[in-house]
Structure formats: structure tokens, C-alpha cells
Scaffold this active site. Structure first.
Site, PDB file in Angstrom:
ATOM      1  N   TYR A  33       8.379  -2.295  -3.679  1.00  0.00           N
ATOM      2  CA  TYR A  33       7.856  -3.462  -2.954  1.00  0.00           C
ATOM      3  C   TYR A  33       8.635  -4.731  -3.310  1.00  0.00           C
ATOM      4  O   TYR A  33       8.182  -5.840  -3.042  1.00  0.00           O
ATOM      5  CB  TYR A  33       6.376  -3.652  -3.265  1.00  0.00           C
ATOM      6  CG  TYR A  33       5.492  -2.535  -2.739  1.00  0.00           C
ATOM      7  CD1 TYR A  33       5.295  -2.389  -1.369  1.00  0.00           C
ATOM      8  CD2 TYR A  33       4.876  -1.636  -3.598  1.00  0.00           C
ATOM      9  CE1 TYR A  33       4.493  -1.371  -0.877  1.00  0.00           C
ATOM     10  CE2 TYR A  33       4.073  -0.608  -3.107  1.00  0.00           C
ATOM     11  CZ  TYR A  33       3.879  -0.481  -1.739  1.00  0.00           C
ATOM     12  OH  TYR A  33       3.096   0.519  -1.248  1.00  0.00           O
ATOM     13  N   TYR A  46      -0.520  -1.508   4.096  1.00  0.00           N
ATOM     14  CA  TYR A  46      -1.481  -2.240   3.266  1.00  0.00           C
ATOM     15  C   TYR A  46      -0.816  -3.113   2.223  1.00  0.00           C
ATOM     16  O   TYR A  46      -1.510  -3.783   1.456  1.00  0.00           O
ATOM     17  CB  TYR A  46      -2.436  -1.241   2.598  1.00  0.00           C
ATOM     18  CG  TYR A  46      -1.989  -0.762   1.239  1.00  0.00           C
ATOM     19  CD1 TYR A  46      -0.925   0.102   1.111  1.00  0.00           C
ATOM     20  CD2 TYR A  46      -2.608  -1.228   0.084  1.00  0.00           C
ATOM     21  CE1 TYR A  46      -0.494   0.508  -0.135  1.00  0.00           C
ATOM     22  CE2 TYR A  46      -2.181  -0.821  -1.161  1.00  0.00           C
ATOM     23  CZ  TYR A  46      -1.120   0.043  -1.267  1.00  0.00           C
ATOM     24  OH  TYR A  46      -0.692   0.428  -2.511  1.00  0.00           O
ATOM     25  N   ARG A  47       0.511  -3.141   2.203  1.00  0.00           N
ATOM     26  CA  ARG A  47       1.214  -3.837   1.128  1.00  0.00           C
ATOM     27  C   ARG A  47       2.675  -3.847   1.541  1.00  0.00           C
ATOM     28  O   ARG A  47       3.185  -2.828   2.001  1.00  0.00           O
ATOM     29  CB  ARG A  47       1.022  -3.018  -0.133  1.00  0.00           C
ATOM     30  CG  ARG A  47       1.565  -3.546  -1.423  1.00  0.00           C
ATOM     31  CD  ARG A  47       1.017  -2.626  -2.511  1.00  0.00           C
ATOM     32  NE  ARG A  47       1.561  -2.862  -3.820  1.00  0.00           N
ATOM     33  CZ  ARG A  47       1.281  -2.099  -4.888  1.00  0.00           C
ATOM     34  NH1 ARG A  47       0.478  -1.062  -4.760  1.00  0.00           N
ATOM     35  NH2 ARG A  47       1.780  -2.368  -6.047  1.00  0.00           N
TER      36      ARG A  47
HETATM   37  C1  EUG Z   1       1.530   4.935  -4.777  1.00  0.00           C
HETATM   38  C2  EUG Z   1       0.375   4.581  -4.163  1.00  0.00           C
HETATM   39  C3  EUG Z   1       0.343   3.432  -3.430  1.00  0.00           C
HETATM   40  C4  EUG Z   1       1.442   2.654  -3.306  1.00  0.00           C
HETATM   41  C5  EUG Z   1       2.585   2.997  -3.938  1.00  0.00           C
HETATM   42  C6  EUG Z   1       2.622   4.143  -4.668  1.00  0.00           C
HETATM   43  C7  EUG Z   1       1.648   6.186  -5.468  1.00  0.00           C
HETATM   44  C8  EUG Z   1       2.839   6.789  -5.496  1.00  0.00           C
HETATM   45  C9  EUG Z   1      -1.847   3.674  -2.603  1.00  0.00           C
HETATM   46  O1  EUG Z   1      -0.723   2.988  -2.736  1.00  0.00           O
HETATM   47  O2  EUG Z   1       1.356   1.552  -2.537  1.00  0.00           O
HETATM   48  C10 EUG Z   1       3.033   8.162  -5.780  1.00  0.00           C
END
Ligand code: EUG
Length: 538
Positions: free
Chosen positions: A100, A485-486
Site C-alpha cells: 500500500y 477497502y484500502r
Molecule cells: C492481507 C489482508 C488484507 C490486506 C492486505 C493483506 C493479508 C494478506 C484484509 O486485508 O489489505 C495475506
């Protein structure tokens, strides 16, 4: 301030419209306020904070300096100086927001505030009322150790990788896998430095002498903690995080589904078992074989040509690891008799729906088995029982210099939605010749489809193609009502644009609040597409 000109040495990136002299004057004041040893402009120090998975070729997303505050008062001092000089800040906890943008700012030349460098104390562990209070630098590994050392019989909910900050992950709506997996549901009571330097304690924290700050997130008036998540309205300097009492017994199970086409049935079978919080008590994940393979092997074991991975290569992963095309992992907790009943019920329900699926638990497939299959299951068992680790970081070695974005759309946890998203994502990945590596993370009434568009961080063409592909994924998903969501720094604008109802009223609302709370626009400008008026271009 007489020495300010000499400070320009080493400042590689300045915020747009800010002169070196002006920047130096602000830096000198920050050094005065929090100690010269805690404010750095040397390239060697600042470049440590570049995104570990670089995306662009230019100088975007790079800091100009970094500050290491040691207290809430230090943070206040930095924020006040930034206001006086109108210098952009980029505050983060441990800077592990990988996929991110890591610790990199939206605005080049920002003063990075690495909160976790020195503010890394576990302030309280309350066993009876089952919560902890942490500073931003407390990562999951540290919280786990602190709980163990205190002797409290509490279970934490780790994020996928142990180096993530509890505060940072929660503020960004991160998730884990125990019953407390939706982190934002369990945070309670924040201390925040507002954009003007004032300190705010949320909820019951407004009442001097209260003991309920970390027990009840309300208080008088609106609930405002959510306003500070994925926003740039304040800097969280401490947070209460509620913890699950350690259960008497825990069993983690894996179900291996033999066909890619089983996905919809898996989801339809899971929903009724999950939505009532029993018998599936944890946050289940449904992973594709490529993700599991990437945790225990290198890509060139399966295919030497570039992507996409062929059906034959994926079938070989399934056969040689002894797995399925999709794997569901989840856990049951409680008194032993209850765990055994729940496990029985779950096994029967899935095997009734998909008779040739294979069901194992961490007990039927013990770690002593030594297989890659048991290694994978045991790594999930650790996470699902609150033991942080970084088993999944092996993905970063899938091929040399591997880095990735996250593309994480949210939808109903239904078979139809899973199939639709899988079809779209697989088709677009195939078009671009990239591997499809993903897991569905199943909440109570929604799921996150976590896709990892992987690229070679050292190869500009691979970066550019994967960025283009991720933009296509976001566009295609949004057309079908799947919002993410992000958002990665480089994608924040595009994602903010997809939330377009009523002429982008959400963004306009967010920016009205931004302007009211941060009129000089100094705090993390651009986070989640929220720009202060002085930097707004839309
Ligand atoms: C994960 C979960 C996330 C995310 C980034 C990584 C898990 C990775 C639910 O969100 O935004 C295996």
C-alpha cells in the site's frame, strides 16, 4: 538558525513550492524541539523509508526528512512547527504498510514522522478486562511477547506478518484471523494529536479519572474514532485494543478442494456456518494453491517461463504439495468437547457439499509430518491462535526482486460474488501474463478478496504493466459494485473516484472535515484521496 544553510546538505527532495532555506528553518526548529539526534535529513537515513516495493521511476513518494518523536508532546511540537512553516508531514507507525506504499508519503518531500521508532511501549495489559494499551511502535511480535511475559491468559489477533503495527494496522482497517480478526471492531479508546497540535482523548477518555476509556468506545456525542482511521485528521499516539481470553483448546483445520470450480460451493457452504459466529468462530480464509505454493517454494520450481501459470503447473503444485486448488483454513476454540463437536459438524457439512474434498486438522496433520502441507497448516494454526510470525513473507521470494500491490475488493461472502471476482481477476491477470495469487478473507457479512499483483521491483516494465493491470482490476471491479477497502498511494486517486455516489459526496464530506481540522493542510495530505484545499486539484 545561523547554521540553517549547512543543513541543506543531504536534503534530496523538497516539498513543491518550499525553498531549501524555509525547509531547513523548519527542520532546525524541530531539532530544537525534540533533539537534533531525532530529526534527520541525510539521504542514507531518509531513503530507508522509501517504499520497499517501488512502483514509479521518478522521485514521487519520497520523504525529505524524518523525525523520531519520543512522546505525545514531541508529536505536538512537530505538528505545531509544521503548521507555522506549512510543511507537509507524513506520520506512520512502523511503516510496514507493504503493498500500500510502505512508509512513503503521498507528497514528495514530506517530513516523515516515524512514530514507532521510539514510541513503542506496551502501556498496559489488563488481564481481567482483557485489553492492552499500546503506542504506535508496538508491532504484533512485541505485543505477543509482552502478553506472554506478563503471564496474562490473553490471545492477541496478529496481522498476516508479525512486523505490522497494532495501531497502524487497526487505523488502516487491517484484519487478522482469530475471532477478533476485524481489528477496527476491537480498538477502543484513542489518544490523538490533532492537526493543530491539540491532544484529544476519544470516548470515555474525555472524563478525567475514568477507568472505562478502553472498555466502551462511546461516551457523550458522536463516535469519532472511525473518523481518524484511513484519514489524515489526527495522529494516534496510543490506542486500547481489546483481547480475547485464551481458550482452553484450539484446533485449526484445513479443507483442500480439488477443483477451481469448487469455489462458489465453498463460499455458499461457509456463509451459514460463519454468519452466526459458530461453528466457524475464526475468520476463515480461502486461498488459491498459488498463494500457498508461494509460501513454501519458488516460482521456478513450477514454471520457468513468464506468466500466466499454466493449468499443468498449478496441477503439479496441487499434486506435489498434496493440496487442493482452493484451501480453506479456520479454527475452533473453547472447551475441548465443544471444539470436537464443532469440528465434526464443520467436517460433515463441507464433505457433504464436496465429497472429494480432504479435511485435516493440526492434530491429524502434525508438524512432525515434515511436509510442506503440514508446514502451511501449522503456520495458519500459529496465526489463528494468536502467535505472530512471518511465514507468508516467503511470497517476497517467489521470484527475484518480487514486490506487490494489494487489490482488495469487498463483496458479499456469496458463491456468485466469489465466482464473478475470480473470473474477472483471473481473466485480467491472464491478459497481462501475470500470476493470480489470492485469498478470500471471510468476515461475518462480507469478504475481502485479497489479490497480490506481483511485479519485479527492479524492472520498470514489470512495474508499469502491473500498475496498469491493477488499475484495470479496480475499474472492472467498480463497474460490478466491488469497491476496494484500502488504497496504495499510487492508486488512491483512482479509488477515491470510484466512490462516486452523488457527485463524490463522500470525498467532498471528507475534505470539508479536512479543511476544518487542518486548515494549513499539513497532516498526511492525500491519504485515502483526501486533500487539503491548498493542494486540491479536483
Ligand atoms: C492481507 C489482508 C488484507 C490486506 C492486505 C493483506 C493479508 C494478506 C484484509 O486485508 O489489505 C495475506
Amino acid at each position: 538558525m545561523t547554521s540553517s544553510t549547512s543543513l541543506t546538505t543531504g536534503v534530496s527532495y523538497l516539498p513543491a513550492g518550499v525553498t531549501a532555506e524555509h525547509f531547513d528553518a523548519a527542520i532546525a526548529r524541530m531539532r530544537e524541539a525534540i533533539g537534533a539526534e531525532n530529526v534527520h535529513t541525510d539521504d542514507a537515513v531518509v531513503r530507508e523509508y522509501d517504499d520497499r516495493f517501488p512502483v514509479t521511476d521518478g522521485d514521487e513518494f519520497r520523504g525529505g526528512a524524518v523525525a523520531w518523536p519520543g512522546s505525545t508532546e514531541d508529536v505536538q511540537a512537530i505538528v505545531r512547527i509544521a503548521n507555522e512553516f506549512v510543511i507537509p508531514l507524513h506520520a506512520f507507525s512502523t511503516g510496514r504498510n507493504l503493498g500500500y506504499g510502505g512508509s512513503s508519503p503521498m507528497v514528495t518531500g514530506s517530513v516523515l514522522i516515524h512514530l514507532g521508532k521510539r514510541m513503542n511501549r506496551v502501556l498496559e495489559i489488563n488481564e481481567k478486562l482483557a485489553y492492552a494499551v499500546v503506542e504506535p511502535g508496538v508491532d504484533y511480535a512485541t505485543l505477543y511477547r509482552a502478553v506472554q511475559e506478563s503471564g496474562a491468559r490473553l490471545m492477541i489477533d496478529p496481522a498476516e506478518l508479525d512486523w505490522g503495527s497494532v495501531v497502524g494496522n487497526t487505523m488502516d482497517h487491517g484484519v487478522g484471523y482469530t475471532p477478533y480478526g476485524a481489528h477496527a471492531m476491537w480498538r477502543c479508546g484513542m489518544e490523538l494529536v490533532l492537526a493543530d497540535g491539540e491532544v484529544l482523548r476519544t470516548g470515555m477518555g474525555g472524563l478525567p479519572g475514568t477507568e472505562a476509556w478502553h472498555l466502551y468506545a462511546g461516551g457523550l456525542g458522536p463516535s469519532i474514532e472511525g473518523l481518524f482511521e484511513q484519514s489524515n485528521y489526527g495522529i494516534c499516539t496510543r490506542m486500547g485494543i481489546q483481547l480475547m481470553p485464551e481458550p482452553e483448546a484450539s484446533v485449526t483445520f484445513a479443507i483442500y478442494f480439488p477443483r477451481e470450480e469448487d469455489l462458489a460451493t465453498v463460499m455458499e457452504t461457509t456463509l451459514p456456518l460463519r454468519i452466526g459466529m459458530a461453528p466457524i468462530q475464526s475468520v476463515p480464509i480461502v486461498r488459491n494453491i498459488v498463494f500457498d505454493a508461494a509460501c513454501v517454494s519458488r516460482r521456478n520450481e513450477w514454471q520457468s517461463e513468464p506468466g500466466p501459470l499454466t493449468d499443468a503447473a498449478k496441477q503439479r503444485m496441487v499434486d506435489e504439495i498434496g493440496s487442493g486448488h482452493w484451501i480453506l483454513y479456520a479454527s475452533c476454540y473453547g472447551p475441548r468437547w465443544q471444539v470436537d463437536r464443532y469440528i465434526d459438524l464443520i467436517r460433515h457439512t463441507y464433505l457433504n457439499a464436496i465429497p472429494d474434498a480432504r479435511f485435516e486438522t493440526n492434530e491429524t496433520l502434525p508438524v512432525s509430518d515434515g511436509s510442506r502441507l503440514s508446514e502451511l497448516l501449522h503456520a495458519r494454526h500459529l496465526l489463528n491462535t494468536g502467535v505472530p510470525n512471518r511465514h507468508s513473507a516467503a511470497v517476497f521470494d517467489w521470484f527475484p526482486n518480487a514486490g506487490h500491490f494489494f487489490y482488495a475488493p469487498v463483496s458479499a461472502p456469496s458463491g456468485e460474488d466469489a465466482a464473478q471476482q475470480y473470473d474477472d481477476t483471473k481473466r485480467i491477470s491472464d491478459e497481462y501474463g501475470k500470476d493470480y495469487l489470492a485469498q478470500f478473507i471471510i468476515g461475518l457479512r462480507e469478504m475481502h478478496h485479497i489479490c497480490l499483483p506481483l511485479y519485479d521491483t527492479a524492472d520498470p516494465q514489470s512495474r508499469a504493466e502491473t500498475l496498469r493491470m491493477t488499475r484495470d482490476l479496480i475499474g472492472a471491479g467498480a463497474k460490478e459494485g466491488y469497491g476496494i477497502y484500502r488504497a496504495h498511494n499510487v492508486l488512491a486517486e483512482q479509488v477515491a473516484d470510484t466512490y462516486s455516489f452523488n457527485d463524490h459526496v463522500q470525498r467532498r464530506f471528507n475534505e470539508r472535515i479536512k479543511d476544518a481540522l487542518d486548515p494549513n493542510g499539513v497532516l498526511n495530505p492525500g491519504k485515502a484521496g483526501i486533500w487539503p484545499s491548498r493542494l486540491r486539484t479536483h
